[in-house]
Design a protein around this motif. Structure first.
Motif: not given
Length: 299
Positions: A181, A184-185, A187-189, A191-192, A194, A237, A241
């Motif tokens: 979890r 994944e958080a 990786l999401a940050a 990619r964005g 963030d 990022r 990407t």
């Protein structure tokens, strides 16, 4: 069955354990294989009266041999260089699930890359005493014979090593769901791009180590602290990407395998503790990546 076949059969019963010992000692899968092979050659050369059928504790005998071989290899590493050895990330054990007995032995007891990095900082005798006693339960009387010291001195070696390990290594969260979890958080940050998202999953004292094969002085670039690591958001990022990223187990812990056009470019290992990422280890050395066995990953 010939005598050599009998020896080989009994040796194979201990191979997974011996490679696990050598891997913890050396941090290199190839060198671990070499150490285990040397133990086999030593057994095969032993006089007939002392062969496997007459050795009361063959596993202990072979572990002692592997310990001596590894100690010599660690000492040789230092003697070959006039300057201190560069820090490097140990070889990772990668797979989507760990079912092979040898791989299970290699990563048992949460031997993640972060802990193996700490072991790299110990001197050879300390590392041997800690690995054989604390990880494999070998008595100090037997360790003393390997390092050519008294049992009391061997105990002190392990104690010194233990203090260093306890002071720098984390107790990882064993829950694979919690680990994934957070990855994944992350990786999401990434990619964005963030920054706040990265800071939310990173421990304030997180350590990032990136081994690209000697690009940086000392072999590994190290960043400490959530702000410094999250400051690499642009790099994360670009990596996230530009590449195809898949989840994997790296030394039994959550990790990522990154490829571009089918070519492996990096392996990332995450150490999770107290619901935060406390360590990120990235291996991107192309020479070492090319030598890794990724048969544990499905196509």
């Amino acid at each position: 069955m010939s005598e050599r076949d009998f020896l080989a059969e009994r040796f194979e019963e201990h191979r997974a354990h011996l490679k696990a010992v050598a891997y913890r000692m050396l941090g290199s899968l190839a060198e671990a294989d070499d150490a285990v092979q040397e133990a086999w050659l030593k057994l095969a050369r032993t006089e007939a009266g002392d062969r496997a059928g007459d050795i009361d504790n063959l596993g202990g005998w072979l572990t002692t041999v592997v310990g001596r071989v590894c100690l010599d290899m660690l000492r040789s590493r230092r003697l070959r260089r006039e300057t201190p050895l560069p820090v490097r990330l140990p070889d990772p054990v990668v797979g989507e699930q760990v079912t092979d007995p040898e791989q299970q032995a290699l990563i048992a007891d949460s031997v993640g890359l972060a802990l193996l990095v700490v072991l790299e900082s110990l001197n050879p005798a300390e590392r041997l005493a800690f690995v054989l006693h604390d990880m494999f339960g070998m008595p100090f009387e037997e360790i003393a014979a390997i390092v050519d010291r008294t049992p009391a001195a061997a105990r002190k070696l392990a104690s010194r090593a233990r203090r260093r390990v306890q002071g720098t290594a984390w107790e990882p969260d064993p829950d694979p769901v919690a680990q994934r979890r957070l990855v994944e958080a992350f990786l999401a940050a990434a990619r964005g791009g963030d920054l706040d998202g990265l800071l939310a999953v990173l421990d304030p004292d997180v350590v990032l180590r990136a081994d690209s094969g000697g690009t940086f002085p000392g072999g590994v670039r190290t960043l400490r602290g959530a702000r410094a690591v999250a400051g690499q958001a642009a790099t994360f990022r670009r990596m996230a990407t530009a590449s195809v990223t898949r989840h994997a187990l790296v030394n039994g812990m959550a990790g990522l395998v990154n490829t571009i056009d089918g070519r492996l470019i990096s392996i990332m290992s995450f150490t999770v503790a107290d619901d935060r990422i406390v360590a990120i280890d990235i291996l991107s050395d192309p020479d070492r990546l090319a030598r890794l066995d990724l048969s544990g990953l499905e196509p």
